[in-house]
Structure formats: C-alpha cells, structure tokens
Design an enzyme around this catalytic site. Structure first.
Site, PDB file in Angstrom:
ATOM      1  N   HIS A 265       0.834  -1.197   0.000  1.00  9.86           N
ATOM      2  CA  HIS A 265       0.000   0.000   0.000  1.00  9.86           C
ATOM      3  C   HIS A 265       0.874   1.254   0.000  1.00  9.86           C
ATOM      4  O   HIS A 265       2.057   1.202   0.310  1.00  9.86           O
ATOM      5  CB  HIS A 265      -0.915   0.008   1.226  1.00  9.86           C
ATOM      6  CG  HIS A 265      -1.933  -1.092   1.214  1.00  9.86           C
ATOM      7  ND1 HIS A 265      -3.106  -1.005   0.502  1.00  9.86           N
ATOM      8  CD2 HIS A 265      -1.934  -2.314   1.801  1.00  9.86           C
ATOM      9  CE1 HIS A 265      -3.810  -2.123   0.671  1.00  9.86           C
ATOM     10  NE2 HIS A 265      -3.110  -2.934   1.444  1.00  9.86           N
TER      11      HIS A 265
ATOM     12  N   CYS B 213      -0.617   2.403  -4.149  1.00 12.48           N
ATOM     13  CA  CYS B 213      -1.470   3.545  -4.433  1.00 12.48           C
ATOM     14  C   CYS B 213      -0.628   4.817  -4.411  1.00 12.48           C
ATOM     15  O   CYS B 213       0.291   4.961  -3.598  1.00 12.48           O
ATOM     16  CB  CYS B 213      -2.586   3.653  -3.395  1.00 12.48           C
ATOM     17  SG  CYS B 213      -3.816   2.342  -3.492  1.00 12.48           S
TER      18      CYS B 213
END
Length: 434
Positions: free
Chosen positions: A144, A185
């Site tokens: 992430h 992300c």
C-alpha cells in the site's frame, strides 16, 4: 599502439565478465486480505531465477504470514494467477525469504540498499547489496501507499528517506543502471523528485493522485477451491505475466512499459527518472543474459493478450475480502469482523473530514495534491494519528492527502500535529460524510 588496444580490450572483457545482476524484492504488507503482495514478489522471484539470476543475488523481504495463515486453503502456498480446474503454479515453492516477520521494516530495507552489512548483522540472513559500478540492479516493491510514502507492516517509508539512499547508491558506484518497479497507491508521488541523471529508471503502478488496484479478486480459484483473497495486483500482474510470456532477452524496457501501461486499465502507469536507455532489454534486469544456461522458457511466443480478471480498488480490498468471507461462511465471527471493518472505515472518514474542515481545505486542493512538500509536518502528524488516535488502516491511507495538503499549507511543523491531537482524538461520534 596495438598492445595498448589489446590491454584496453582485455580490460573491457574482464569488466563485462565481472558484471553481476542483483535484485531486492519487497512485500510490505501483512494479513490474509493482502495475500496478493507476497504472491507478487514470489512470482517475481521465480521469473528472476528462471532467467538466470543467482539466488544468492536476490534479497527478499516478506512478512511470510500468508502461506500458513489459517484461512489459506492450500497451506504453505501462494498463487498469483487463477487455475480453476488445475493445480496452479505455487510461486511460494522455492521462494527464499531473507527478512521475514518483524524484520520487514523500512530501515532494514534502506540498510540493504546501502550495502550496510554491519547494520544487518544477526538480522535475518544478513544479506545486503554487494553490487558494484558494472552491475545491474532491479528493485520491486508491492504494498500500500499514500502521497509520498509506501507502507511496511508497522511503519512507513517516505520519499524523502528513499531518494537520498538512491543518490547514495549512485555516489558510491553501487550500480551501472538500476530499474525500480513500484506497486502501490499514489506510487508516482514517490518518484516526483527522482533525478534524471543518476541512471535510475522507475515505473509506478499509479500516478501521484490515484489508487492502484488489486486483480484476480472474484476469480481467485485454484483447482475448484476459492483462495478467498485477491491473487495479484493489476499493474504487477501485467508486467509479471508479460515477463512470463515474452522473451525478455529481446523485449525492451520501453516495450514492456507500453504493454503494461495499455493493459492496466484502472490506474495510470507512469515512468520516471532516466528514460534514455529504455531500449535495453528487460532481461538485463529481470534475468542474466551473461550466463550460458538452458532456460525452461518457451522457444516461441504467442501474441500477448491482456489477462482478464476482476479488479478491486486497493483501498477496498479488506472490505471486499470480509464481505466474501461472510457470504461464504456466514458465522457470527465473520459478521462481527465485517461490522468492525465498516465502523473503522467510518471512523477514518470522520477523522480526516474533520481535519479537512478544520484547516479549511477545499476538495479541489486535496485532489490536486501531487507532492508532499513539508515532510517534517507530514510525518509528525501521521505518527500522532497512529499513536494517539488509531493505527491508520489500509483504507485510512486514502485520506493522508488531506494531512499532506494541510502540512503544505501551514509552515509550522507542530501546528497540524497539535490540532490533530487536541481536537480530533478521540473523533466525535457524529458522522461527517464525504
């Protein structure tokens, strides 16, 4: 004169012969809902070894909790691609891990990149990069992210910490050329300030403002059994399966980038740094063309087609995982887990929208943010939230651009931090909706 030329030629041959290929692979997450990250990096490991990499030159970070998680229907395995009627490809088979459990942390990753053996003594295998000025280095990270950071299980690595280490590697002649693939992300935000003159070529799964996406989510079936978690990430699957199915000793970095960019539909794949040598072949970084070997690869390569699979926004993967789990098992435990996740999502929505309101930030300001400027404020504010409010979840990371925008707007390092601690922890119960 001929003798001089002979000496030069011999020296050049020796230099070429002494060149090594090195790789650092990192899965930065934990939890069975994040299955895909460890599957991604083990798939990458298999590609490197298959294409001639020395296993001792591959350094791998993975929490290694997923293969033997109680939820894994095939204990000890990782699959990165569905095979509904077959046994699939267990990419965990032979995937050596050097740093596992609590040893998956940013400082250790940076020590490995710097080749700091002393700092890594008695930690994991202790392996670090020993690359030199003629060597090729490949780095692949999957986890992430948020503006200006990528996540590890318990900590974050910020762009202003990573970039100085990459510069250190350049200044200390730790590579000839370096390729860095980043799955996260807002991963583009990590490379906004990457210099173009230090022989580093980077590819990000997403631009600086958007999510990357998980892949093979509802089609996560191996031999008739549902794994119960997304098997891969969209960007990663595109480059991994491209390397599986193409001759990487003929395909160029630019060709792979074009394929991956065209086939990644949910985010904008971008390239950064020095793009002047992307006509080099992928195999220089994901393999070792110097080794005379018999590769168990195809001798003919069919026309490449985009893999088909269900994609889910990385921020929503845990919710998707828990919903599927509850539908499949339908127990009180799975219902409670799902309700707790929904409550936590609402908690972070309330918290960060309150912060946005307090600092008079428009949605346009937040959405437009591409780069963190005030890292001192940003890091302190995030640490305060984790310490005084609640550890920021995978979902909560989507709101850190609000914190970054507040920090960019206010110069004082502790201004944002103090407001968060004094005003927003604990968060008011009344919901604030987006």
């Amino acid at each position: 004169m001929n003798k001089v030329l002979l000496v030069v030629c011999v020296a050049a041959i020796v230099a070429i012969g002494s060149a090594e290929h090195w790789a650092v692979l990192v899965a930065g997450s934990d939890g069975f809902w994040n299955y895909r990250h460890q599957a991604d990096i083990c798939h990458a490991y298999q590609i490197l070894v298959k294409n001639g990499f020395k296993p001792e030159n591959i350094i791998t970070f993975a929490k290694d909790d997923v293969p033997n998680d109680p939820s894994n229907p095939y204990k000890g395995t990782l699959f990165n691609k569905p095979d509904p009627k077959g046994k699939g490809w267990n990419v965990n088979d032979g995937c050596n891990k050097d740093y596992t459990g609590k040893n998956v942390k940013p400082s250790y990753f940076l020590n490995v990149l710097k080749g700091d053996e002393k700092a890594m003594k008695n930690i994991g295998t202790g392996k670090v990069l020993k690359s030199g000025p003629e060597d090729q280095v490949f780095i692949y990270f999957s986890d992430h992210g948020a503006p200006g950071l990528i996540a590890f299980p318990d900590e974050y690595l910020y762009a202003n910490q990573l970039l100085p280490v990459l510069n250190y590697m350049n200044q200390n002649n730790m590579y000839k050329k370096l390729v860095f693939y980043l799955e996260a992300c807002e991963s583009g935000s990590m490379f906004v300030q990457l210099p173009t003159n230090i022989n580093i070529y980077a590819v990000s799964a997403a631009n600086p403002t958007e999510s990357s996406w998980a892949f093979y989510c509802d089609d996560d079936i191996i031999n008739g059994k549902t794994i119960g978690s997304c098997l891969g990430d969209e960007f990663s699957i595109q480059w991994l399966e491209d390397s599986d199915n193409q001759d990487i000793f003929k395909e160029t970095l630019d060709t792979q980038f074009q394929h991956v960019r065209n086939w990644t539909l949910q985010s904008h794949v971008m390239q950064w740094g020095d793009t002047t040598w992307t006509n080099e072949v992928v195999g220089n970084y994901q393999g070792n063309s110097d080794i005379n070997m018999t590769r168990s690869l195809r001798t003919s390569y069919p026309k490449r087609e985009r893999p088909q699979g269900k994609a889910v926004d990385s921020r929503d993967v845990k919710l998707h995982y828990l919903m599927k789990r509850h539908m499949r098992l339908n127990t009180l435990e799975t219902e409670v887990e799902l309700r707790d996740e929904l409550k936590e999502r609402q908690y972070f929505t309330n918290l960060f929208n309150s912060i946005k309101s307090q600092f008079s930030l428009s949605q346009e300001e937040v959405d437009a943010l591409e780069e963190v400027v005030n890292y001192a404020c940003y890091e302190r504010a995030i640490n305060s939230i984790n310490r005084n409010c609640r550890k920021i979840s995978d979902y909560g990371l989507k709101y850190l651009r609000i914190v970054a925008a507040a920090c960019n707007k206010y110069d004082t390092e502790d201004h944002v931090e103090n407001y968060i601690v004094n005003q927003f922890c604990p968060v008011p119960e009344s919901p604030v909706y987006e």
